[in-house]
Structures are given as C-alpha cells and as structure tokens.
Write a protein that holds these residues in place. Structure first.
Motif, PDB file in Angstrom:
ATOM      1  N   ASN A 131       4.591  -0.634  10.153  1.00 46.76           N
ATOM      2  CA  ASN A 131       5.434  -0.766   8.954  1.00 46.76           C
ATOM      3  C   ASN A 131       4.773  -0.444   7.627  1.00 46.76           C
ATOM      4  N   SER A 132       3.475  -0.236   7.626  1.00 48.41           N
ATOM      5  CA  SER A 132       2.788   0.020   6.352  1.00 48.41           C
ATOM      6  C   SER A 132       1.471   0.743   6.622  1.00 48.41           C
ATOM      7  N   GLY A 133       0.841   1.144   5.518  1.00 53.23           N
ATOM      8  CA  GLY A 133      -0.429   1.837   5.642  1.00 53.23           C
ATOM      9  C   GLY A 133      -1.547   0.935   6.144  1.00 53.23           C
ATOM     10  N   ALA A 134      -1.605  -0.275   5.604  1.00 52.07           N
ATOM     11  CA  ALA A 134      -2.658  -1.206   6.019  1.00 52.07           C
ATOM     12  C   ALA A 134      -2.563  -1.483   7.521  1.00 52.07           C
ATOM     13  N   GLU A 135      -1.329  -1.664   7.963  1.00 56.72           N
ATOM     14  CA  GLU A 135      -1.110  -1.943   9.388  1.00 56.72           C
ATOM     15  C   GLU A 135      -1.502  -0.745  10.255  1.00 56.72           C
ATOM     16  N   ALA A 136      -1.236   0.464   9.727  1.00 56.42           N
ATOM     17  CA  ALA A 136      -1.599   1.675  10.465  1.00 56.42           C
ATOM     18  C   ALA A 136      -3.121   1.764  10.614  1.00 56.42           C
ATOM     19  N   CYS A 137      -3.841   1.494   9.520  1.00 53.13           N
ATOM     20  CA  CYS A 137      -5.312   1.566   9.570  1.00 53.13           C
ATOM     21  C   CYS A 137      -5.876   0.464  10.463  1.00 53.13           C
ATOM     22  N   GLU A 138      -5.304  -0.699  10.340  1.00 52.53           N
ATOM     23  CA  GLU A 138      -5.731  -1.832  11.177  1.00 52.53           C
ATOM     24  C   GLU A 138      -5.544  -1.468  12.670  1.00 52.53           C
ATOM     25  N   SER A 174     -13.311   4.044  -1.030  1.00 54.48           N
ATOM     26  CA  SER A 174     -12.162   4.309  -0.158  1.00 54.48           C
ATOM     27  C   SER A 174     -11.078   3.267  -0.403  1.00 54.48           C
ATOM     28  N   PHE A 175      -9.909   3.510   0.196  1.00 54.04           N
ATOM     29  CA  PHE A 175      -8.862   2.487   0.195  1.00 54.04           C
ATOM     30  C   PHE A 175      -8.095   2.590   1.502  1.00 54.04           C
ATOM     31  N   HIS A 176      -8.079   1.476   2.248  1.00 57.68           N
ATOM     32  CA  HIS A 176      -7.389   1.483   3.546  1.00 57.68           C
ATOM     33  C   HIS A 176      -6.373   0.365   3.670  1.00 57.68           C
ATOM     34  N   GLY A 177      -6.131  -0.394   2.597  1.00 58.32           N
ATOM     35  CA  GLY A 177      -5.081  -1.413   2.655  1.00 58.32           C
ATOM     36  C   GLY A 177      -5.588  -2.798   2.331  1.00 58.32           C
ATOM     37  N   ARG A 178      -4.658  -3.768   2.360  1.00 57.47           N
ATOM     38  CA  ARG A 178      -4.921  -5.106   1.816  1.00 57.47           C
ATOM     39  C   ARG A 178      -5.028  -6.214   2.841  1.00 57.47           C
ATOM     40  N   MET A 224     -12.221   7.661   7.310  1.00 59.57           N
ATOM     41  CA  MET A 224     -12.210   8.070   5.902  1.00 59.57           C
ATOM     42  C   MET A 224     -10.942   8.806   5.509  1.00 59.57           C
ATOM     43  N   GLU A 225     -10.735   8.894   4.195  1.00 57.45           N
ATOM     44  CA  GLU A 225      -9.635   9.694   3.669  1.00 57.45           C
ATOM     45  C   GLU A 225     -10.154  11.118   3.441  1.00 57.45           C
ATOM     46  N   PRO A 226      -9.366  12.137   3.794  1.00 56.74           N
ATOM     47  CA  PRO A 226      -9.808  13.519   3.540  1.00 56.74           C
ATOM     48  C   PRO A 226     -10.017  13.761   2.038  1.00 56.74           C
ATOM     49  N   GLY A 264      -7.602   8.741  -2.457  1.00 62.04           N
ATOM     50  CA  GLY A 264      -6.502   8.605  -3.397  1.00 62.04           C
ATOM     51  C   GLY A 264      -6.727   7.497  -4.410  1.00 62.04           C
ATOM     52  N   GLU A 265      -6.654   6.243  -3.948  1.00 60.83           N
ATOM     53  CA  GLU A 265      -6.760   5.094  -4.857  1.00 60.83           C
ATOM     54  C   GLU A 265      -8.128   5.028  -5.530  1.00 60.83           C
ATOM     55  N   GLY A 266      -9.142   5.570  -4.883  1.00 63.50           N
ATOM     56  CA  GLY A 266     -10.508   5.554  -5.445  1.00 63.50           C
ATOM     57  C   GLY A 266     -10.659   6.481  -6.636  1.00 63.50           C
ATOM     58  N   LEU A 318      -9.041   9.780  10.528  1.00 56.80           N
ATOM     59  CA  LEU A 318      -8.686  10.234   9.176  1.00 56.80           C
ATOM     60  C   LEU A 318      -7.480   9.445   8.688  1.00 56.80           C
ATOM     61  N   ASP A 319      -7.654   8.827   7.536  1.00 60.34           N
ATOM     62  CA  ASP A 319      -6.575   8.080   6.895  1.00 60.34           C
ATOM     63  C   ASP A 319      -5.821   9.061   5.996  1.00 60.34           C
ATOM     64  N   GLU A 320      -4.675   9.527   6.515  1.00 57.32           N
ATOM     65  CA  GLU A 320      -3.861  10.505   5.762  1.00 57.32           C
ATOM     66  C   GLU A 320      -2.624   9.821   5.171  1.00 57.32           C
ATOM     67  N   ILE A 321      -2.774   8.542   4.913  1.00 57.94           N
ATOM     68  CA  ILE A 321      -1.636   7.790   4.375  1.00 57.94           C
ATOM     69  C   ILE A 321      -1.189   8.342   3.026  1.00 57.94           C
ATOM     70  N   GLN A 322      -2.132   8.748   2.203  1.00 55.17           N
ATOM     71  CA  GLN A 322      -1.788   9.319   0.898  1.00 55.17           C
ATOM     72  C   GLN A 322      -1.753  10.851   0.945  1.00 55.17           C
ATOM     73  N   THR A 323      -2.636  11.450   1.746  1.00 55.13           N
ATOM     74  CA  THR A 323      -2.748  12.915   1.748  1.00 55.13           C
ATOM     75  C   THR A 323      -1.759  13.590   2.698  1.00 55.13           C
ATOM     76  N   ALA A 340       1.647   6.738   6.548  1.00 57.10           N
ATOM     77  CA  ALA A 340       2.634   5.755   6.051  1.00 57.10           C
ATOM     78  C   ALA A 340       3.299   6.443   4.849  1.00 57.10           C
ATOM     79  N   LYS A 341       3.283   5.806   3.690  1.00 50.00           N
ATOM     80  CA  LYS A 341       3.806   6.384   2.435  1.00 50.00           C
ATOM     81  C   LYS A 341       4.950   7.382   2.644  1.00 50.00           C
ATOM     82  N   GLY A 342       4.653   8.700   2.623  1.00 49.44           N
ATOM     83  CA  GLY A 342       5.708   9.710   2.643  1.00 49.44           C
ATOM     84  C   GLY A 342       6.471   9.823   3.949  1.00 49.44           C
TER      85      GLY A 342
HETATM   86  C1  PLP Z   1      -5.330   6.125   1.900  1.00 43.71           C
HETATM   87  C2  PLP Z   1      -4.576   4.837   1.975  1.00 43.71           C
HETATM   88  N1  PLP Z   1      -4.697   4.058   3.064  1.00 43.71           N
HETATM   89  C3  PLP Z   1      -4.030   2.903   3.186  1.00 43.71           C
HETATM   90  C4  PLP Z   1      -3.202   2.450   2.181  1.00 43.71           C
HETATM   91  C5  PLP Z   1      -2.470   1.149   2.336  1.00 43.71           C
HETATM   92  O1  PLP Z   1      -1.098   1.397   2.476  1.00 43.71           O
HETATM   93  P1  PLP Z   1      -0.027   0.211   2.281  1.00 43.71           P
HETATM   94  O2  PLP Z   1      -0.027  -0.129   0.844  1.00 43.71           O
HETATM   95  O3  PLP Z   1       1.265   0.827   2.764  1.00 43.71           O
HETATM   96  O4  PLP Z   1      -0.473  -0.910   3.144  1.00 43.71           O
HETATM   97  C6  PLP Z   1      -3.069   3.221   1.021  1.00 43.71           C
HETATM   98  C7  PLP Z   1      -2.238   2.738  -0.095  1.00 43.71           C
HETATM   99  O5  PLP Z   1      -2.359   3.147  -1.220  1.00 43.71           O
HETATM  100  C8  PLP Z   1      -3.757   4.447   0.914  1.00 43.71           C
HETATM  101  O6  PLP Z   1      -3.662   5.206  -0.179  1.00 43.71           O
END
Ligand code: PLP
Length: 396
Positions: free
Chosen positions: A101-108, A134-138, A186-188, A191-193, A219-224, A248-250
C-alpha cells in the motif's frame, strides 16, 4: 467557511510542515484552493500524479471498479491484481510482483525478501547496505535503512541489520560488504535526499560488485519509476537490472498502492511468509492498470523526457538572470534548482503566493516534479512566476 488550517492544528498530529494553502480540487497540472485561487501544481502529489490530478482514465477506472467491488481479501483471486501484475512484468525486467500500500511497505517487503534469500542462499546473511542521504520510508526498519540522521535520531535504538555508506562511492560499498550482507539497496537517483544524480558508471559498478559477491541489488524506484526520469524505470538509463525493485507513488495515478518486484530466482517467499490485507485491492489495482496502460500507449514517458529537458534548460538559463540560481540537477521531470543561499523555503512560499506549487527539497534546492503530461507552455508559465519571485527574493 471553516478554518481548516486552524482545525488541523487542533485535531491532527503536527507532523507536516505544510504550505499555508488548502487544496480542494485538481485537474491535470492545475489545482485550486478553497477560495478558488488557481495553482500550477509542480509538486505533483510528490511525484505521485504522473497523469496529473484526477485524470479521466483514472477517474473512470476507479468509478467502474467501485461499482463492481472495492475490496476482496487476499484469500481469493482477484482480476484487477493479475491484470496490473501482468502489465508490470511485461514492461520491466522483473518476473514476479507483490502488492502492498505504500513506498515504505514496498521497501520493507523488499528487505524481507532479501533476508529470506540470504537465509536460504547465503548462509543466513541478513544485513542490507544502504546509502547516506537516501530515503526509503518511515517505518522503523526503513528509518534504519534511510541514511539520514535527522530521521533516525528521534527513534533510537533502531532495528539492526542496516549499514549506511556514502552514496556514489563504490569503494564504500566494497568495504562494507561482509559475510552477513544479503543486499545493497539504493535509489537510482536520490529523491528526498535532494535529487542527487550518481556518476554514470556507479550503478553498473555496484551491480558487478554485487554479482561478484553473490549479493542482491535492490533498486528503490518509488520516486524514479513510472516514467519520472524519462524512461519507464530509471535502471534502463544506467544499463543495469536490479534483482528486486520497489514501486509506489506514480503506480496508482494518485491512488495509494505499493509494490515490490523480483527476478524469478529471488522470489523465494512461501505461503504465509509475507502478506497484506489491503495490498493489491481491486480499487488500487484498477487505478494502477488504467494509469500504466495510459502511460504506455500515449507517449507519456517520451513527453516527460522532452518536457523535462525543456524545463532543465529553462532552469539552467536562469543562471544568466540571477546569481541566486547556480544550476539544475536531476533527470526527466525530477529536477532540482540549486540556489546559492539557503532560501528554498522562502522561495517556495513566494511562488505559492504567485500561483505555483513547488517543494523545498533541501534548504538550498527547490524540487520540480510536475505531472508527466506537463507541456512546454505549462513550463513557460511556471518560469514567468519563478523569474518574478527570483527578482523579489534576490532583493531581500
Ligand atoms: C525513494 C523513496 N522510497 C520510499 C519512499 C516512501 O514512500 P511512502 O511515503 O509511500 O511510504 C519514498 C517517499 O518519498 C521515496 O521517495
């Protein structure tokens, strides 16, 4: 009219530093506040609204699906889930998908899969190397994965099993790998960084080092992902294929959905080893299918590449007009305007007052991530505001 901003303070936890605007409506690249003021929305739902706000194909898919069935359980088969999965697999280098349901969950989930793989194929290896900035969620584990102390310190002690090393530095990864390592994540492009683009060969070198050591590349392509950087997935531009990819995201065109995808050899979960109540629900999957289908059939990624190049050139051109602008970084429609002073928050606030929504991604960088259907005319309109605000802020 209710004072929503005051009520928010009273009833909600104060976790978001919001712009002082209450958005009530959106169509395409435009959004409106409760007083009817119009904005050019270049925040794009934080890289979510690939087709802009409330795109007709997404609205139709959601409405039709809601009439049929909104939620089933994952104890039964569901058509929208399978249709979206098939489309994603056919257009990526991956073989299997798990919906959440979300990016954090996808990375987890991706990390759990890598740990299962490590347990089965690498003598119980379980550590994951991630990058600083990096940023992978909360979630708690993804806070540990996220290499930024400002997110980590309030929650220490953090879950074990993550090693944060410098980004764009292969040697740092080489040094950090031990017998306990199961994956590098890692993110390619970060984004948030701050929209940090690595050197051209970085991902290739990381990939070949992972191969040498028998370690997975996540590869965390949640933003890319979903076309944001000018190809459907950013990995395509770097000549590598990940073993696991998170999205996630898009993916849902505005509706909450996350996913992690994996190569066949890595898809080692067995019944009951991972799950989700809402993951892959018909509503989100119908939105995801409609979005991806539209993206693929209507030149959306190509538009992103062209308009992204146009936007990057327009931002870069500002260097001639204002000493406040020092450059532009990013790819496609994930761009950051670099500033010579730490005035991004003030700049963004002034742009909002003029009808343009942007994001201060760092104190000295402003992020542009409009919908992928944005036109050159929209960019020109945004630039008029940006120039006006630069002239005003520059005088302060
Ligand atoms: C690269 C990346 N991974 C993970 C996340 C976390 O996604 P979510 O906020 O949907 O949990 C984000 C959110 O900005 C992100 O940019």
């Amino acid at each position: 009219m209710a004072d929503w901003q005051k009520l928010e303070k009273k009833y909600m936890m104060d976790t978001f530093k919001r712009l002082p605007v209450t958005i009530v409506k959106g169509h395409g690249v435009r959004a409106w506040d409760e007083e009817g003021n119009e904005y050019l929305d270049f925040i794009g739902g934080l890289a979510v609204n690939v087709l802009g706000h409330s795109h007709p194909v997404v609205v139709k898919a959601v409405a039709n699906q809601a009439r049929e069935i909104i939620q089933t359980s994952n104890l039964v088969y569901s058509v929208p889930q399978v249709k979206l999965a098939k489309l994603m697999i056919e257009h990526s280098c991956m073989d299997k998908v798990f919906f959440c349901n979300s990016g954090a969950e996808a990375c987890e989930g991706a990390v759990k899969l890598a740990r299962r793989y490590g347990m089965i194929h690498r003598k119980g290896a379980w550590e994951v190397i991630t990058a600083t900035k990096s940023f992978h969620g909360r979630t708690l584990a993804m806070t540990a994965a996220t290499g930024q102390s400002k997110f980590q310190e309030p929650y220490e002690p953090l879950p074990e099993g993550f090693v944060n090393v410098a980004y764009d530095n292969v040697d740092a990864i080489k040094k950090a790998i031990t017998d306990k390592t199961c994956a590098v994540m890692m993110e390619p492009i970060q984004g948030e960084g701050g929209v940090n683009v690595p050197s051209d060969d970085y991902l290739k070198e990381v990939r070949s080092w992972c191969d040498k050591k028998g370690i997975l590349l996540i590869l965390d392509e949640i933003q890319t992902g979903m076309g944001r950087t000018g190809t459907l997935f950013a990995y395509e531009q770097y000549g590598v294929e990940p073993d696991i990819m998170t999205l996630a995201k898009g993916l849902g065109g505005g509706v909450a959905i996350g996913a992690f995808m994996a190569k066949e050899k890595v898809s080692v979960f067995e019944h009951g080893e991972h799950g989700s109540t809402f993951g892959g629900n018909p509503l989100a999957c119908a939105a995801g299918y409609a979005t991806l289908n539209y993206v693929l059939k209507n030149g959306v990624v190509e538009n992103c590449k062209c308009v992204g190049a146009y936007l990057a050139k327009s931002i870069d051109g500002l260097k001639k007009e204002s000493t406040l602008v020092t450059g532009v970084r990013g790819r496609g429609l994930l761009l950051a305007m670099e500033l010579s002073r730490e005035i991004a928050a003030d700049f963004v606030l002034e742009c909002m007052k003029e009808g343009l929504l942007l994001n201060a991604v760092t104190p000295s960088a402003v992020r542009f991530m409009p919908p992928l259907i944005t036109t050159e005319e929209d960019v020109d309109e945004a630039m008029v505001i940006v120039k006006k605000v630069l002239a005003r802020v520059g005088k302060k």
